[in-house]
Design a protein around this motif. Structure first.
Motif, mmCIF file in Angstrom:
data_model
loop_
_atom_site.group_PDB
_atom_site.id
_atom_site.type_symbol
_atom_site.label_atom_id
_atom_site.label_comp_id
_atom_site.label_asym_id
_atom_site.label_seq_id
_atom_site.Cartn_x
_atom_site.Cartn_y
_atom_site.Cartn_z
ATOM 1 N N TYR A 148 -5.395 -101.550 17.780
ATOM 2 C CA TYR A 148 -5.772 -100.607 18.838
ATOM 3 C C TYR A 148 -4.650 -100.372 19.843
ATOM 4 O O TYR A 148 -4.592 -99.321 20.501
ATOM 5 C CB TYR A 148 -7.042 -101.084 19.556
ATOM 6 N N ALA A 149 -3.717 -101.329 19.959
ATOM 7 C CA ALA A 149 -2.634 -101.183 20.939
ATOM 8 C C ALA A 149 -1.701 -100.032 20.588
ATOM 9 O O ALA A 149 -1.036 -99.474 21.471
ATOM 10 C CB ALA A 149 -1.856 -102.490 21.053
ATOM 11 N N ALA A 150 -1.650 -99.649 19.308
ATOM 12 C CA ALA A 150 -0.781 -98.537 18.908
ATOM 13 C C ALA A 150 -1.197 -97.231 19.564
ATOM 14 O O ALA A 150 -0.372 -96.321 19.728
ATOM 15 C CB ALA A 150 -0.782 -98.393 17.395
ATOM 16 N N GLY A 151 -2.460 -97.109 19.939
ATOM 17 C CA GLY A 151 -2.936 -95.901 20.599
ATOM 18 C C GLY A 151 -2.837 -95.938 22.106
ATOM 19 O O GLY A 151 -3.311 -95.009 22.777
ATOM 20 N N LEU A 152 -2.213 -96.999 22.654
ATOM 21 C CA LEU A 152 -2.127 -97.147 24.113
ATOM 22 C C LEU A 152 -0.706 -97.017 24.642
ATOM 23 O O LEU A 152 -0.513 -96.619 25.796
ATOM 24 C CB LEU A 152 -2.677 -98.519 24.531
ATOM 25 N N GLU A 181 -8.106 -111.752 31.699
ATOM 26 C CA GLU A 181 -9.363 -111.390 31.062
ATOM 27 C C GLU A 181 -10.491 -111.183 32.069
ATOM 28 O O GLU A 181 -11.427 -110.420 31.816
ATOM 29 C CB GLU A 181 -9.805 -112.483 30.072
ATOM 30 N N ASP A 182 -10.414 -111.873 33.213
ATOM 31 C CA ASP A 182 -11.529 -111.883 34.161
ATOM 32 C C ASP A 182 -11.358 -110.942 35.345
ATOM 33 O O ASP A 182 -12.337 -110.581 35.998
ATOM 34 C CB ASP A 182 -11.734 -113.309 34.701
ATOM 35 N N VAL A 183 -10.124 -110.548 35.647
ATOM 36 C CA VAL A 183 -9.877 -109.766 36.853
ATOM 37 C C VAL A 183 -10.175 -108.287 36.598
ATOM 38 O O VAL A 183 -10.026 -107.783 35.483
ATOM 39 C CB VAL A 183 -8.419 -109.947 37.313
ATOM 40 N N GLN A 184 -10.618 -107.601 37.628
ATOM 41 C CA GLN A 184 -10.849 -106.159 37.566
ATOM 42 C C GLN A 184 -9.781 -105.460 38.402
ATOM 43 O O GLN A 184 -9.825 -105.491 39.626
ATOM 44 C CB GLN A 184 -12.252 -105.824 38.090
ATOM 45 N N PRO A 218 -5.954 -111.373 23.002
ATOM 46 C CA PRO A 218 -5.381 -110.081 22.592
ATOM 47 C C PRO A 218 -6.428 -109.015 22.321
ATOM 48 O O PRO A 218 -6.085 -107.822 22.277
ATOM 49 C CB PRO A 218 -4.596 -110.427 21.318
ATOM 50 N N ASP A 219 -7.671 -109.404 22.149
ATOM 51 C CA ASP A 219 -8.718 -108.390 21.977
ATOM 52 C C ASP A 219 -8.987 -107.639 23.279
ATOM 53 O O ASP A 219 -9.612 -106.578 23.261
ATOM 54 C CB ASP A 219 -10.011 -109.039 21.469
#
Length: 225
Positions: A143-147, A32-35, A55-56
């Motif tokens: 939203y994962a379905a579009g990825l 969540e924190d890493v770029q 998961p968001d």
């Protein structure tokens, strides 16, 4: 290879184990924190860990890091319902209900291999939903379905047998064990020893190693708002 791990002790252990493995960069951080550089990875791999990530954010961050058509690979062991082990597994779950009812109430429901495969196929258009269903955890997101696309499943069932001591050592590695009181742990250990003696043979459990892969969509993915 870039390896993410938030725990400093585990980073040290991994670095020691992989010191001769080639070019491995360790990043002590949560996903969540890493770029991560956008579209920089050919593959992203997670073993028994993706359910710990928000998961968001997780599915978007993985997709952003993957090159177009890059592969997401998820692997984990799950409990399996089989006739040859169902009585032993039910006895252990009954012990958990007696001594840790709160944890037993959230224990995943096991199904047989055909049911497991069918459940994943029903959710094959969304890898997040498929993986969440497999692990009985709330990580599915629309939203994962579009990825991702082209979900593939491989499953290898195994019957395992443990002595009471071996089973106790295994339970001690599981996350729920840390939430138990010393009295609850002692009670469960005593129950496994009693079950082992009553059976007169090793305690049986059926597990299945599951690998799910999906490809990142080939077209560019818009940045998250």
């Amino acid at each position: 290879m870039t390896a993410l791990e938030p725990g400093d002790q585990l980073v040290r252990v991994a670095a020691e184990n992989l010191k001769d493995a080639g070019d491995v960069e360790f990043v002590q951080a949560r996903l969540e924190d890493v770029q991560l550089p956008r579209e920089s990875c050919e593959a992203v791999f997670s073993a028994s860990a993706i359910h710990w990530v928000d998961p968001d954010l997780s599915w978007r961050k993985i997709a952003d890091a993957l090159a177009p058509n890059g592969t997401l690979a998820l692997i984990q062991y799950f409990g399996l319902r089989e006739q040859r082990s169902v009585d032993d597994q039910e006895a252990l779950l009954a012990a958990l209900r007696r001594h840790a009812p709160g944890i037993a109430a959230t224990w995943p429901t096991y199904c047989d291999l055909d049911c497991m495969i069918a459940g994943v196929q029903e959710r094959r258009r969304n890898v997040a939903d498929a993986w969440g269903w497999l692990g009985s955890c709330d990580i599915g997101r629309d939203y994962a379905a579009g990825l991702f696309e082209d979900l593939q499943l491989a499953a290898m069932p195994t019957l395992v047998e443990h002595t009471a001591g071996e089973l106790g050592a295994l339970l001690g590695t599981m996350s729920f064990w840390a939430r138990l009181s010393p009295d609850q742990r002692d009670a469960l250990v005593n129950e496994t020893h009693a079950l082992h003696e009553r059976l007169g043979r090793p305690i049986r459990a059926s597990t299945v190693a599951v690998l799910v892969t999906a490809r990142r969509l080939g077209q560019p993915i818009p940045s998250a708002p």
